[in-house]
Design a protein around this motif. Structure first.
Motif, PDB file in Angstrom:
ATOM      1  N   ASP A 152      13.562  41.882   8.015  1.00  0.00           N
ATOM      2  CA  ASP A 152      12.725  41.206   9.221  1.00  0.00           C
ATOM      3  C   ASP A 152      11.456  42.309   9.368  1.00  0.00           C
ATOM      4  O   ASP A 152      10.591  41.449   8.701  1.00  0.00           O
ATOM      5  N   TYR A 153      11.855  43.139   9.160  1.00  0.00           N
ATOM      6  CA  TYR A 153       9.851  45.073   8.703  1.00  0.00           C
ATOM      7  C   TYR A 153      10.367  45.112   7.804  1.00  0.00           C
ATOM      8  O   TYR A 153       9.597  45.905   7.534  1.00  0.00           O
ATOM      9  N   GLY A 154      10.768  44.804   6.840  1.00  0.00           N
ATOM     10  CA  GLY A 154      10.921  45.655   5.983  1.00  0.00           C
ATOM     11  C   GLY A 154       9.305  46.014   4.676  1.00  0.00           C
ATOM     12  O   GLY A 154       8.866  44.561   5.181  1.00  0.00           O
ATOM     13  N   PHE A 155       9.645  46.810   4.050  1.00  0.00           N
ATOM     14  CA  PHE A 155       8.443  46.822   3.504  1.00  0.00           C
ATOM     15  C   PHE A 155       8.551  45.867   2.330  1.00  0.00           C
ATOM     16  O   PHE A 155       7.489  45.815   1.056  1.00  0.00           O
ATOM     17  N   ARG A 158       7.730  42.313   2.969  1.00  0.00           N
ATOM     18  CA  ARG A 158       6.126  42.251   3.246  1.00  0.00           C
ATOM     19  C   ARG A 158       5.277  42.250   1.869  1.00  0.00           C
ATOM     20  O   ARG A 158       4.644  41.274   1.286  1.00  0.00           O
TER      21      ARG A 158
ATOM     22  N   ILE B  52       4.787  46.660  14.476  1.00  0.00           N
ATOM     23  CA  ILE B  52       6.046  46.364  13.587  1.00  0.00           C
ATOM     24  C   ILE B  52       6.989  45.251  13.353  1.00  0.00           C
ATOM     25  O   ILE B  52       7.117  44.325  12.392  1.00  0.00           O
ATOM     26  N   ILE B  53       6.895  44.073  15.109  1.00  0.00           N
ATOM     27  CA  ILE B  53       7.371  43.107  15.033  1.00  0.00           C
ATOM     28  C   ILE B  53       6.431  42.169  13.967  1.00  0.00           C
ATOM     29  O   ILE B  53       7.153  41.145  13.324  1.00  0.00           O
ATOM     30  N   ASN B  55       3.976  42.764  11.691  1.00  0.00           N
ATOM     31  CA  ASN B  55       3.552  43.144  10.648  1.00  0.00           C
ATOM     32  C   ASN B  55       4.626  43.695   9.516  1.00  0.00           C
ATOM     33  O   ASN B  55       4.818  43.629   7.696  1.00  0.00           O
ATOM     34  N   GLY B  56       5.965  43.940  10.040  1.00  0.00           N
ATOM     35  CA  GLY B  56       6.860  44.789   9.292  1.00  0.00           C
ATOM     36  C   GLY B  56       6.068  46.090   9.273  1.00  0.00           C
ATOM     37  O   GLY B  56       5.310  46.393   9.621  1.00  0.00           O
TER      38      GLY B  56
END
Lengths: 320, 309
Positions: A152-155, A158, B52-53, B55-56
């Protein structure tokens, strides 16, 4: 005749015993100084060695090591028939081969390039940055891995979505993990490992470089014809030494990166993590010690072979 | 390295430029890769949970928020407790470990001790073969009865054959004549060790001491095996971090229940991801700050260790 012979033998024995006690007395201070380490090693290293009998026993808490009943090769049978034996042994060896090859290559490259960099501030800064990961615990590395690979939040996701790709749930897809684990292994060891090669390069006589320059060698020839051949002994020795540990899995690393995530085990389970799960999660002491003994014996043999190879290559570097 | 010699300067042509480009970009890239995960944790710890939620995690902070740190310090006692445990273990372990290793290495490097090869092998053999993790576990928990005891965290790391070998190679480099002279002057073995040998091997003491200290500081494994959840107040720093990060909801509840501030907080309102990052920074901070001072000693130790195995 027989009598005199007996007396001579007795005398010799007596002399030896006497000599032994004489030495014992002469070395009393030395032995006193060694005593704490000897006692420690007896308790924490030699006494546990007797515990390998557990591998042939059905361990019960009440019986302990000595009181539990024998069950022959049942523990080994269980381990080998579970199908896990092959998976974990294969994983352990393949991971280590990967670590050794990629690790050696990266560390040598870093050492060679670092010595070619003339800007000392840049050299010192980059070397310090590479050394940083060596100082932190694998627990922290585990947190960092989560930062990068959490779905969900990993770079990483992204970056993937930025380029229009689909998010990958890394923690459910085992096929990516050999690369992730390899990356963090190299990452943590590159600064530490390159120091040894840097020391080897520093030890090269500068007159060899001068001679090469006079003969018109360009910088690449200097690296490939002088630097690399000159540090080859160090490379080979360190290579053989790491081959000795090829059946040893780094529990710290695998456990903190993968944890008890069963979805990934097919690609990430090594001998050490399986042993620990058998010990902690399923309390199967018998199987855990069978795996442990299996590993200890394999390690012992590979270390002996590696040491033999080192001694064939260069006697000065043998460990014993 | 040989760049300063005049012969090279004359030949400073295209090859040198190409090599420089490769060398600078390669080492620069690797060094950057080494730093990025640290930056990510740092940036995450200073971000707001919403960012964070949405954009990570990122390398740079997306906004600035101290919410996560405030949350950690709402219940500082557990962190301080873990710090105290680790500092105590590291101090005691390093001191006694160093003493034990130096004393042993001193005897094993004395050439007039004819049994030194036997004892060297006695110690060295333990690196070749071991009983494995199960008998060791039974030894600590049952034979010695050290479950939930600080000794279970202290003893396993206090003596290491690798450190012994490093120490031995340093002490062996001291000329015999110095030790002999001390003996002629009437020094006993203990006095020779403490007043003649030890002052000469200060760099070795620093190096080996730091190796031991780092092992204690980063240890979580022994706590996992030997400290049960009932005694969570005995967790050392790294295992404390491991436990909280892997069970962050429990940690949030703990903070919400124990919060010093009078306002009632619900664990639901506390951040999750940034809290993990802030806690990681709080735990990692000191070692990063100490790093520039201690780095050179490690470099020394590794070089010696490499030569002497």
């Amino acid at each position: 005749m027989r009598n005199t012979l007996g007396r001579v033998v007795f005398k010799m024995k007596n002399g030896k015993v006497k000599k032994f006690f004489k030495k014992l007395y002469r070395y009393r201070i030395f032995l006193l100084m060694l005593a704490p380490a000897i006692i420690y090693t007896l308790i924490f290293s030699y006494y546990p060695m007797t515990g390998i009998v557990l591998a042939f026993k059905k361990y019960t808490y009440k019986g302990g090591i000595w009181g539990s009943a024998w069950n022959g090769f049942e523990n080994f049978k269980f381990f080998f028939q579970s199908g896990q034996a092959w998976t974990v042994t294969r994983n352990t060896v393949l991971y280590n081969i990967m670590f050794i090859i990629v690790g050696t290559f990266t560390q040598v490259a870093v050492a060679v390039f670092l010595t070619e960099i003339s800007n000392s501030r840049f050299r010192k800064l980059t070397q310090s940055m590479m050394f940083l990961p060596y100082f932190i615990s694998w627990v922290i590395v585990g947190v960092m891995a989560f930062n990068i690979f959490s779905s969900d939040y990993g770079f990483m996701n992204r970056i993937i979505t930025f380029f229009g790709g689909e998010k990958i749930t890394f923690y459910t897809k085992p096929q990516y993990w050999p690369f992730i684990i390899l990356f963090f292994n190299i990452w943590k060891g590159v600064g530490y490992g390159s120091v040894m090669y840097l020391a080897a390069i520093m030890g090269i006589d500068t007159s060899v470089y001068e001679a090469a320059a006079i003969d018109g060698a360009n910088v690449f020839q200097r690296i490939f014809r002088v630097t690399i051949p000159m540090i080859m002994p160090t490379v080979i020795i360190l290579f053989l030494m790491s081959v000795g540990g090829i059946f040893r899995g780094n529990f710290d690393m695998f456990y903190n990166l993968v944890g008890n995530n069963g979805l990934l085990f097919n690609y990430t389970d090594v001998i050490d993590t399986l042993t620990m799960r058998a010990l902690i999660s399923s309390n199967n002491f018998g199987m855990a010690s069978a795996i442990g003994l299996f590993q200890s014996v394999l390690c012992f043999i590979t270390v002996l072979i590696a040491n033999k190879l080192v001694s064939l290559y260069d006697k000065d570097y043998t460990l014993f | 390295m040989a760049n300063n010699s005049p012969a090279i300067k004359i030949k400073r042509g295209r090859d040198v430029i190409i090599l420089n480009i490769i060398a600078y970009s390669f080492t620069g890239l690797i060094a950057l890769l080494c730093l990025v995960p640290f930056l990510m944790v740092l940036a995450g710890s200073f971000s707001s949970e919403e960012a964070i939620i949405q954009n990570g995690f990122n390398i740079l902070p997306q906004d600035f928020s101290l919410e996560a740190y405030k949350t950690v310090f709402k219940e500082p006692m557990v962190v301080i407790q873990a710090y105290a445990t680790t500092i105590g273990l590291t101090a005691v372990g390093t001191l006694f470990g160093l003493l034990l290793q130096t004393m042993t290495a001193y005897v094993l490097s004395r050439k007039d001790f004819e049994w030194r090869n036997f004892f060297s092998f006695f110690f060295y053999f333990t690196t070749l073969f071991s009983g494995g993790v199960v008998p060791y576990f039974i030894l600590i928990t049952r034979t010695l009865g050290l479950k939930d005891s600080y000794f279970a965290l202290l003893l396993p790391l206090i003596f290491s054959v690798y450190n012994l070998l490093i120490m031995k190679s340093y002490i062996s480099a001291i000329p015999d004549s110095l030790v002999d002279a001390a003996k002629i002057d009437g020094c006993g073995e203990f006095r020779t060790l403490f007043q003649v040998v030890m002052p000469l091997i200060k760099p070795a003491l620093a190096t080996v001491g730091l190796f031991i200290a780092l092992a204690y500081w980063n240890d979580w494994y022994n706590a996992m095996l030997y400290i049960t959840d009932k005694h969570s107040e005995k967790y050392p720093l790294q295992y404390f971090l491991y436990k909280q990060v892997n069970n962050i909801e429990a940690y949030k509840k703990l903070i919400a229940n124990n919060a010093i501030s009078s306002s009632v907080v619900s664990s639901m309102s506390l951040p999750t991801n940034t809290l993990k990052m802030a806690l990681t920074i709080v735990v990692t901070g000191p070692i990063i700050l100490a790093f520039p001072i201690v780095q050179k000693y490690f470099v020394q130790g590794i070089t010696i260790g490499a030569v002497k195995g």
